[in-house]
Design a protein around this motif. Sequence first.
Motif, PDB file in Angstrom:
ATOM      1  N   ASP A   1      34.638  37.281   2.530  1.00 30.73           N
ATOM      2  CA  ASP A   1      35.784  37.171   1.628  1.00 30.73           C
ATOM      3  C   ASP A   1      35.333  36.775   0.225  1.00 30.73           C
ATOM      4  OD1 ASP A   1      38.652  37.240   1.172  1.00 30.73           O
ATOM      5  OD2 ASP A   1      38.508  35.080   0.899  1.00 30.73           O
ATOM      6  N   ASP A   2      34.547  35.698   0.137  1.00 29.59           N
ATOM      7  CA  ASP A   2      33.984  35.277  -1.150  1.00 29.59           C
ATOM      8  C   ASP A   2      32.760  34.414  -0.888  1.00 29.59           C
ATOM      9  OD1 ASP A   2      34.692  32.454  -0.839  1.00 29.59           O
ATOM     10  OD2 ASP A   2      36.740  32.998  -1.335  1.00 29.59           O
ATOM     11  N   LEU A   3      32.096  34.009  -1.958  1.00 28.90           N
ATOM     12  CA  LEU A   3      30.890  33.191  -1.849  1.00 28.90           C
ATOM     13  C   LEU A   3      31.139  31.785  -2.392  1.00 28.90           C
ATOM     14  CD1 LEU A   3      28.187  35.842  -2.810  1.00 28.90           C
ATOM     15  CD2 LEU A   3      28.728  34.949  -0.532  1.00 28.90           C
ATOM     16  N   SER A   4      32.308  31.246  -2.073  1.00 26.04           N
ATOM     17  CA  SER A   4      32.587  29.861  -2.423  1.00 26.04           C
ATOM     18  C   SER A   4      31.763  28.940  -1.541  1.00 26.04           C
ATOM     19  CB  SER A   4      34.080  29.557  -2.267  1.00 26.04           C
ATOM     20  OG  SER A   4      34.494  29.810  -0.931  1.00 26.04           O
ATOM     21  N   VAL A   5      31.724  27.655  -1.872  1.00 23.18           N
ATOM     22  CA  VAL A   5      30.883  26.710  -1.144  1.00 23.18           C
ATOM     23  C   VAL A   5      31.420  26.506   0.273  1.00 23.18           C
ATOM     24  CG1 VAL A   5      29.987  24.360  -1.086  1.00 23.18           C
ATOM     25  CG2 VAL A   5      30.206  25.556  -3.278  1.00 23.18           C
ATOM     26  N   GLY A   6      30.619  26.828   1.262  1.00 18.37           N
ATOM     27  CA  GLY A   6      31.007  26.687   2.659  1.00 18.37           C
ATOM     28  C   GLY A   6      29.852  27.093   3.560  1.00 18.37           C
ATOM     29  N   GLY A   7      29.930  26.723   4.833  1.00 18.59           N
ATOM     30  CA  GLY A   7      28.835  26.974   5.757  1.00 18.59           C
ATOM     31  C   GLY A   7      28.576  28.445   6.003  1.00 18.59           C
ATOM     32  N   ALA A   8      29.624  29.226   6.315  1.00 13.46           N
ATOM     33  CA  ALA A   8      29.450  30.648   6.578  1.00 13.46           C
ATOM     34  C   ALA A   8      28.949  31.374   5.340  1.00 13.46           C
ATOM     35  CB  ALA A   8      30.767  31.258   7.052  1.00 13.46           C
ATOM     36  N   GLU A   9      29.488  30.987   4.192  1.00 17.80           N
ATOM     37  CA  GLU A   9      29.081  31.609   2.936  1.00 17.80           C
ATOM     38  C   GLU A   9      27.604  31.336   2.643  1.00 17.80           C
ATOM     39  OE1 GLU A   9      33.457  30.911   2.932  1.00 17.80           O
ATOM     40  OE2 GLU A   9      31.712  29.689   3.407  1.00 17.80           O
ATOM     41  N   ARG A  10      27.176  30.096   2.939  1.00 16.04           N
ATOM     42  CA  ARG A  10      25.771  29.769   2.698  1.00 16.04           C
ATOM     43  C   ARG A  10      24.859  30.525   3.672  1.00 16.04           C
ATOM     44  NH1 ARG A  10      22.409  26.304  -0.543  1.00 16.04           N
ATOM     45  NH2 ARG A  10      20.436  27.338  -0.145  1.00 16.04           N
ATOM     46  N   VAL A  11      25.323  30.725   4.899  1.00 19.84           N
ATOM     47  CA  VAL A  11      24.540  31.510   5.856  1.00 19.84           C
ATOM     48  C   VAL A  11      24.357  32.934   5.336  1.00 19.84           C
ATOM     49  CG1 VAL A  11      24.583  32.581   8.152  1.00 19.84           C
ATOM     50  CG2 VAL A  11      25.100  30.144   7.892  1.00 19.84           C
ATOM     51  N   LEU A  12      25.424  33.535   4.815  1.00 15.21           N
ATOM     52  CA  LEU A  12      25.311  34.888   4.282  1.00 15.21           C
ATOM     53  C   LEU A  12      24.323  34.940   3.120  1.00 15.21           C
ATOM     54  CD1 LEU A  12      27.941  37.585   3.631  1.00 15.21           C
ATOM     55  CD2 LEU A  12      26.510  36.851   1.727  1.00 15.21           C
ATOM     56  N   VAL A  13      24.394  33.969   2.218  1.00 11.10           N
ATOM     57  CA  VAL A  13      23.480  33.937   1.078  1.00 11.10           C
ATOM     58  C   VAL A  13      22.036  33.802   1.554  1.00 11.10           C
ATOM     59  CG1 VAL A  13      22.735  32.542  -0.901  1.00 11.10           C
ATOM     60  CG2 VAL A  13      25.156  33.088  -0.603  1.00 11.10           C
ATOM     61  N   ASP A  14      21.792  32.865   2.460  1.00  8.40           N
ATOM     62  CA  ASP A  14      20.429  32.664   2.952  1.00  8.40           C
ATOM     63  C   ASP A  14      19.920  33.888   3.716  1.00  8.40           C
ATOM     64  OD1 ASP A  14      20.185  30.182   1.825  1.00  8.40           O
ATOM     65  OD2 ASP A  14      20.653  29.063   3.643  1.00  8.40           O
ATOM     66  N   LEU A  15      20.782  34.482   4.534  1.00  5.76           N
ATOM     67  CA  LEU A  15      20.378  35.675   5.278  1.00  5.76           C
ATOM     68  C   LEU A  15      20.070  36.833   4.331  1.00  5.76           C
ATOM     69  CD1 LEU A  15      19.957  37.424   7.760  1.00  5.76           C
ATOM     70  CD2 LEU A  15      22.441  37.686   7.938  1.00  5.76           C
ATOM     71  N   SER A  16      20.889  37.000   3.322  1.00  4.58           N
ATOM     72  CA  SER A  16      20.664  38.081   2.362  1.00  4.58           C
ATOM     73  C   SER A  16      19.356  37.870   1.609  1.00  4.58           C
ATOM     74  CB  SER A  16      21.840  38.178   1.392  1.00  4.58           C
ATOM     75  OG  SER A  16      23.038  38.474   2.085  1.00  4.58           O
ATOM     76  N   ASN A  17      19.114  36.642   1.187  1.00  4.56           N
ATOM     77  CA  ASN A  17      17.843  36.338   0.515  1.00  4.56           C
ATOM     78  C   ASN A  17      16.657  36.575   1.438  1.00  4.56           C
ATOM     79  OD1 ASN A  17      18.906  35.645  -1.989  1.00  4.56           O
ATOM     80  ND2 ASN A  17      19.147  33.496  -1.455  1.00  4.56           N
ATOM     81  N   LEU A  18      16.839  36.250   2.712  1.00  5.19           N
ATOM     82  CA  LEU A  18      15.774  36.440   3.697  1.00  5.19           C
ATOM     83  C   LEU A  18      15.505  37.926   3.925  1.00  5.19           C
ATOM     84  CD1 LEU A  18      13.964  34.806   5.629  1.00  5.19           C
ATOM     85  CD2 LEU A  18      15.826  34.872   7.302  1.00  5.19           C
ATOM     86  N   LEU A  19      16.562  38.714   4.041  1.00  5.74           N
ATOM     87  CA  LEU A  19      16.395  40.163   4.201  1.00  5.74           C
ATOM     88  C   LEU A  19      15.720  40.762   2.969  1.00  5.74           C
ATOM     89  CD1 LEU A  19      19.885  40.971   5.757  1.00  5.74           C
ATOM     90  CD2 LEU A  19      17.687  41.199   6.922  1.00  5.74           C
ATOM     91  N   ASN A  20      16.142  40.310   1.798  1.00  4.25           N
ATOM     92  CA  ASN A  20      15.525  40.791   0.555  1.00  4.25           C
ATOM     93  C   ASN A  20      14.052  40.400   0.485  1.00  4.25           C
ATOM     94  OD1 ASN A  20      15.811  41.739  -2.420  1.00  4.25           O
ATOM     95  ND2 ASN A  20      14.977  39.672  -2.593  1.00  4.25           N
ATOM     96  N   TYR A  21      13.727  39.190   0.924  1.00 11.81           N
ATOM     97  CA  TYR A  21      12.340  38.710   0.934  1.00 11.81           C
ATOM     98  C   TYR A  21      11.455  39.623   1.781  1.00 11.81           C
ATOM     99  CZ  TYR A  21       8.384  35.582   1.924  1.00 11.81           C
ATOM    100  OH  TYR A  21       7.131  35.051   2.086  1.00 11.81           O
ATOM    101  N   HIS A  22      12.059  40.183   2.848  1.00 14.68           N
ATOM    102  CA  HIS A  22      11.315  41.086   3.730  1.00 14.68           C
ATOM    103  C   HIS A  22      11.504  42.555   3.327  1.00 14.68           C
ATOM    104  CE1 HIS A  22       9.742  38.313   6.804  1.00 14.68           C
ATOM    105  NE2 HIS A  22      10.794  37.574   6.510  1.00 14.68           N
TER     106      HIS A  22
END
Length: 346
Positions: free
Chosen positions: A13-34
């Motif tokens: 829905d959005d990237l406001s501060v929250g647990g699910a949102e942070r998981v998406l950000v970290d996962l996306s950064n991790l996928l990009n890293y690879h």
Amino acid sequence: MNSKKMKILQVIDDLSVGGAERVLVDLSNLLNYHNEDVHILCISNYGALKDLLHKNIEVTLLERKSKIDPHAIRKVIRLLNQYDIIHVHMRHTYRYVAIIAKLSGNFSKLVFHDHYGKIDIDKNIPFGLDSFLKPRKYIGVSKSLTNWATKHLRIPKQSIFLLPNTIFPDNTFKNIKGTDFVQVGNIKRVKNQLFSLSLIKRLEKTITFYGKVVEPEYFDELQDYVQRHNLNDNVIFIHDEVNIQRILPNYSFGLQTAHSESGPLVLIEYMSKGIPFLSNYTGEVATLLNKVDQRFIIDNFDLDQWQKRIEKIQAENTSATLKQIFDQYFSAEKYYAKCIRIYNEK
């Protein structure tokens, strides 16, 4: 693993501060890293966590005017056609995308990532999830969620995946004046910050709460408690910190008092920084940790027992142990490998 590189769309829905949102950000950064081809679709707004994404990751804002906005629906269909994996986070977002995917013939691409934190106290089935919107692939961040999906959604077990949360470590540091305790979590009743206030009053200590106000009436209760018990000098509320990892080293002890959790992500953040903590026994991280080292998990809300356990933990040097547990059980590399396996499952 497939030789052809997949195109992956992460949806929320959005990237406001929250647990699910942070998981998406970290996962996306991790996928990009690879070097994976990852793109993000935000339905309603960008949100503050967008700033934590790697600059290579493209983010599209849907800008829909309503749930039946035809322009937005056509835009979603175009995106669904362009990607091999549509990884959708959170229930309300999944329902919207799944309906469009059904209509456009893209439903088989969907992976539903369920972060629902109230699963231990609310097992209701959102409309359609047990019938025409039943996920083809279901990811739960806790066994409570995967068990719920098996029993209530009747999804085949081979299509259900347990993926406990992880974090993408951030080694930046923001120097601030810390308090005796820290607690991270948005302000809402299920997070049970009121118990932490009663604990702080009893211990005559100070605490900083990090999290946005989701339930204003509950925040009013917390503020009222602070006023009635003369805790103004003991309690700090901060609602706009985007990067929790960079401020945690300023604190020496963490709390997690929620009645129900799916993660909780913050326990992984505490462990990664070697910060001792005490958490209520709820969520997949707490369940796993309780099997490894029971010192940090407690299964009650008895103030006497919380005080004794905190004092016991503080008397021991647990920082190295917590970092080792993080490396062994919650490393980003293991998370990435499991996520890719899920994408490749037929």
